[in-house]
Design a protein around this motif. Structure first.
Motif, PDB file in Angstrom:
ATOM      1  N   GLY A 340       0.761  -1.231   0.000  1.00 39.71           N
ATOM      2  CA  GLY A 340       0.000   0.000   0.000  1.00 39.71           C
ATOM      3  C   GLY A 340       0.795   1.286   0.000  1.00 39.71           C
ATOM      4  O   GLY A 340       0.216   2.377   0.060  1.00 39.71           O
ATOM      5  N   PHE A 341       2.122   1.219  -0.097  1.00 35.33           N
ATOM      6  CA  PHE A 341       2.946   2.416  -0.125  1.00 35.33           C
ATOM      7  C   PHE A 341       3.034   2.968  -1.545  1.00 35.33           C
ATOM      8  O   PHE A 341       3.019   2.219  -2.522  1.00 35.33           O
ATOM      9  CB  PHE A 341       4.364   2.117   0.375  1.00 35.33           C
ATOM     10  CG  PHE A 341       4.464   1.802   1.832  1.00 35.33           C
ATOM     11  CD1 PHE A 341       4.668   2.812   2.767  1.00 35.33           C
ATOM     12  CD2 PHE A 341       4.366   0.496   2.291  1.00 35.33           C
ATOM     13  CE1 PHE A 341       4.774   2.526   4.114  1.00 35.33           C
ATOM     14  CE2 PHE A 341       4.472   0.196   3.644  1.00 35.33           C
ATOM     15  CZ  PHE A 341       4.666   1.219   4.564  1.00 35.33           C
ATOM     16  N   SER A 342       3.165   4.290  -1.660  1.00 35.39           N
ATOM     17  CA  SER A 342       3.471   4.938  -2.925  1.00 35.39           C
ATOM     18  C   SER A 342       4.989   4.933  -3.077  1.00 35.39           C
ATOM     19  O   SER A 342       5.710   5.431  -2.201  1.00 35.39           O
ATOM     20  CB  SER A 342       2.936   6.372  -2.934  1.00 35.39           C
ATOM     21  OG  SER A 342       3.235   7.018  -4.157  1.00 35.39           O
ATOM     22  N   VAL A 343       5.491   4.385  -4.171  1.00 39.31           N
ATOM     23  CA  VAL A 343       6.926   4.081  -4.279  1.00 39.31           C
ATOM     24  C   VAL A 343       7.490   4.535  -5.616  1.00 39.31           C
ATOM     25  O   VAL A 343       6.814   4.471  -6.652  1.00 39.31           O
ATOM     26  CB  VAL A 343       7.184   2.560  -4.143  1.00 39.31           C
ATOM     27  CG1 VAL A 343       8.661   2.294  -3.884  1.00 39.31           C
ATOM     28  CG2 VAL A 343       6.336   1.931  -3.069  1.00 39.31           C
ATOM     29  N   VAL A 344       8.752   4.939  -5.585  1.00 43.27           N
ATOM     30  CA  VAL A 344       9.504   5.215  -6.800  1.00 43.27           C
ATOM     31  C   VAL A 344      10.960   4.868  -6.527  1.00 43.27           C
ATOM     32  O   VAL A 344      11.413   4.894  -5.373  1.00 43.27           O
ATOM     33  CB  VAL A 344       9.357   6.694  -7.223  1.00 43.27           C
ATOM     34  CG1 VAL A 344      10.064   7.618  -6.254  1.00 43.27           C
ATOM     35  CG2 VAL A 344       9.847   6.928  -8.644  1.00 43.27           C
ATOM     36  N   LEU A 345      11.689   4.477  -7.572  1.00 46.88           N
ATOM     37  CA  LEU A 345      13.128   4.252  -7.450  1.00 46.88           C
ATOM     38  C   LEU A 345      13.864   5.494  -7.920  1.00 46.88           C
ATOM     39  O   LEU A 345      13.525   6.061  -8.962  1.00 46.88           O
ATOM     40  CB  LEU A 345      13.586   3.061  -8.306  1.00 46.88           C
ATOM     41  CG  LEU A 345      13.438   1.652  -7.747  1.00 46.88           C
ATOM     42  CD1 LEU A 345      11.982   1.247  -7.683  1.00 46.88           C
ATOM     43  CD2 LEU A 345      14.227   0.655  -8.605  1.00 46.88           C
ATOM     44  N   CYS A 346      14.886   5.891  -7.171  1.00 47.37           N
ATOM     45  CA  CYS A 346      15.738   6.993  -7.608  1.00 47.37           C
ATOM     46  C   CYS A 346      16.991   6.994  -6.748  1.00 47.37           C
ATOM     47  O   CYS A 346      16.915   7.148  -5.523  1.00 47.37           O
ATOM     48  CB  CYS A 346      15.014   8.329  -7.480  1.00 47.37           C
ATOM     49  SG  CYS A 346      15.942   9.720  -8.201  1.00 47.37           S
ATOM     50  N   GLY A 347      18.138   6.798  -7.364  1.00 46.37           N
ATOM     51  CA  GLY A 347      19.373   6.776  -6.608  1.00 46.37           C
ATOM     52  C   GLY A 347      20.584   7.014  -7.487  1.00 46.37           C
ATOM     53  O   GLY A 347      20.495   6.987  -8.723  1.00 46.37           O
ATOM     54  N   PRO A 348      21.739   7.231  -6.876  1.00 43.66           N
ATOM     55  CA  PRO A 348      22.951   7.560  -7.629  1.00 43.66           C
ATOM     56  C   PRO A 348      23.631   6.330  -8.211  1.00 43.66           C
ATOM     57  O   PRO A 348      23.537   5.225  -7.679  1.00 43.66           O
ATOM     58  CB  PRO A 348      23.831   8.215  -6.564  1.00 43.66           C
ATOM     59  CG  PRO A 348      23.447   7.507  -5.291  1.00 43.66           C
ATOM     60  CD  PRO A 348      21.961   7.255  -5.413  1.00 43.66           C
ATOM     61  N   GLY A 349      24.339   6.538  -9.305  1.00 38.20           N
ATOM     62  CA  GLY A 349      25.089   5.461  -9.940  1.00 38.20           C
ATOM     63  C   GLY A 349      24.298   4.826 -11.068  1.00 38.20           C
ATOM     64  O   GLY A 349      23.076   4.972 -11.167  1.00 38.20           O
TER      65      GLY A 349
END
Length: 382
Positions: A340-349
């Motif tokens: 039930g969480f709102s999620v996105v991926l975003c990270g360095p590299g």
């Protein structure tokens, strides 16, 4: 790149948290570091008490906070031709080399290094740190931590999983199912094939069937699919079987995975595989009644589906993007979304450097992540 970011990256890389090892030394270090700033941590251990997740909150216990999620384990370095010690950060030519610099300790390290500044800013909505174990071997650690987040913290508005995306927002990823199939045949002299049941030869038929299912997917590719490759993939990674050239093999085991597109149920491939395996059994058992083919599910991590939502809107704004991308690998983001969480991926590299010898992250990516998190915390403090 800030000195405190480099220091924390160096520290976390220094812990050998290859998935076959315990991650407790790293987890305890993070717990003690946070405690030194007056932040309480909560550990969620595995059954053997050899590994643990950690979650902690910086700021007030109110709704609307942001979860920063990252895994603490890394893949092995065995057999890889590294030029430097994989667990010692080496800075050279604008890059930081070391196992986990890219995938994905840098994200967690940059965020942790900001804790003193977060406290000074006086956040009005919290940052929740969520560090998990065993992501690399099937996303095994995160579910028990997610259970605790649902009950132990005020409801967050979004989860950011800091996988290496070159600081681009990722709105969907494939799922992964890991399986192990064991074939039991019957030994005999290889000159008397009529008296034996070859587990290796049977496994070869099964592996060819798996490859055939993927070939069907490839042939039926939807041109509008955004993934690369744009179809559900099936892959056999390890095969063990047989004892000698002149012995018909009694046993063969192979491990395989199914990386499914969002919306494609991986179990339908297992059902087809099982039906084919069952069709081979009568001929096998006519010679050896005890012959068998069995398959066990080792891991099942769901895909992340592009559903819009708060997390996407937040990260699009912070990154200056109007849309997100998709990636073929799996992460714990799908597990968060499933709960039930709102999620996105975003990270360095870049994922291109992940799992490679001489893994590295560009210093410019570290700096970009610093700026991203600074903008995020400014919002949470306003």
């Amino acid at each position: 790149m800030k000195p405190q970011s480099l220091d924390m990256i160096t520290t976390l890389i220094g812990f050998d948290t290859v998935s076959r090892n315990s991650n407790l030394e790293l987890i305890h270090h993070v717990r003690d570091y946070l405690a030194g700033h007056g932040v309480e941590s909560h550990l969620v251990s595995n059954e053997e008490q050899t590994k643990a997740n950690l979650f902690a909150t910086v700021g007030p216990d109110v709704e609307g906070g942001i979860v920063l999620s990252g895994h603490t384990d890394v893949v092995p370095v065995d057999g890889q031709p590294w030029d430097t010690d994989p667990f010692t950060v080496v800075q050279k030519d604008g890059r930081l080399y070391g196992r986990g610099t890219c995938d994905m300790k840098a994200f967690s390290a940059i965020a942790l290094a900001m804790v003193p500044d977060l406290i000074k800013k006086g956040l009005k909505r919290p940052i929740h740190f969520a560090l998990s174990y065993d992501e690399e071997i099937g996303c095994f650690g995160a579910p028990s931590m997610i259970d605790r987040l649902l009950t132990d913290i005020a409801k967050p508005s979004a989860v950011i999983v800091g996988e290496p995306t070159s600081m681009r927002p990722i709105v969907a990823h494939k799922g992964i199912a890991a399986l192990r199939t064991t074939v039991i045949g019957h030994e005999a002299h290889s000159s008397q094939v009529q008296r034996g049941v070859s587990a290796v030869m049977t496994a070869a038929k099964l592996i060819a069937f798996i490859d055939g299912m993927m070939a069907e997917n490839k042939a039926a590719t939807d041109p509008a699919c955004r993934f690369e490759p744009p179809y559900t993939t099936l892959h056999v990674g390890v095969v063990h079987g047989g004892t000698a050239l002149n012995i018909i093999s009694r046993e063969c085991t192979f491990t395989w995975d199914i990386r499914s597109l969002p919306g494609d149920d991986w179990r339908r491939y297992l059902e087809r595989f099982q039906a084919y395996a069952d069709s081979l059994l009568p001929a096998m058992r006519a010679i050896a009644p005890a012959a068998s083919i069995s398959t066990e599910i080792l891991a099942d991590a769901p895909p992340l589906q592009d559903r819009g939502g708060v997390a996407q809107d937040l990260v699009f704004g912070l990154c200056g993007h109007t849309h997100g991308d998709v990636v073929p690998y799996a992460a714990e983001a799908g597990q968060f979304q499933e709960r039930g969480f709102s999620v996105v991926l975003c990270g360095p590299g870049s994922i291109d450097q992940a799992h490679q010898p001489n893994e590295y992250i560009d210093v410019s990516q570290v700096t970009a992540c610093e700026h991203f998190l600074e903008k995020l915390t400014d919002q949470l403090a306003s």
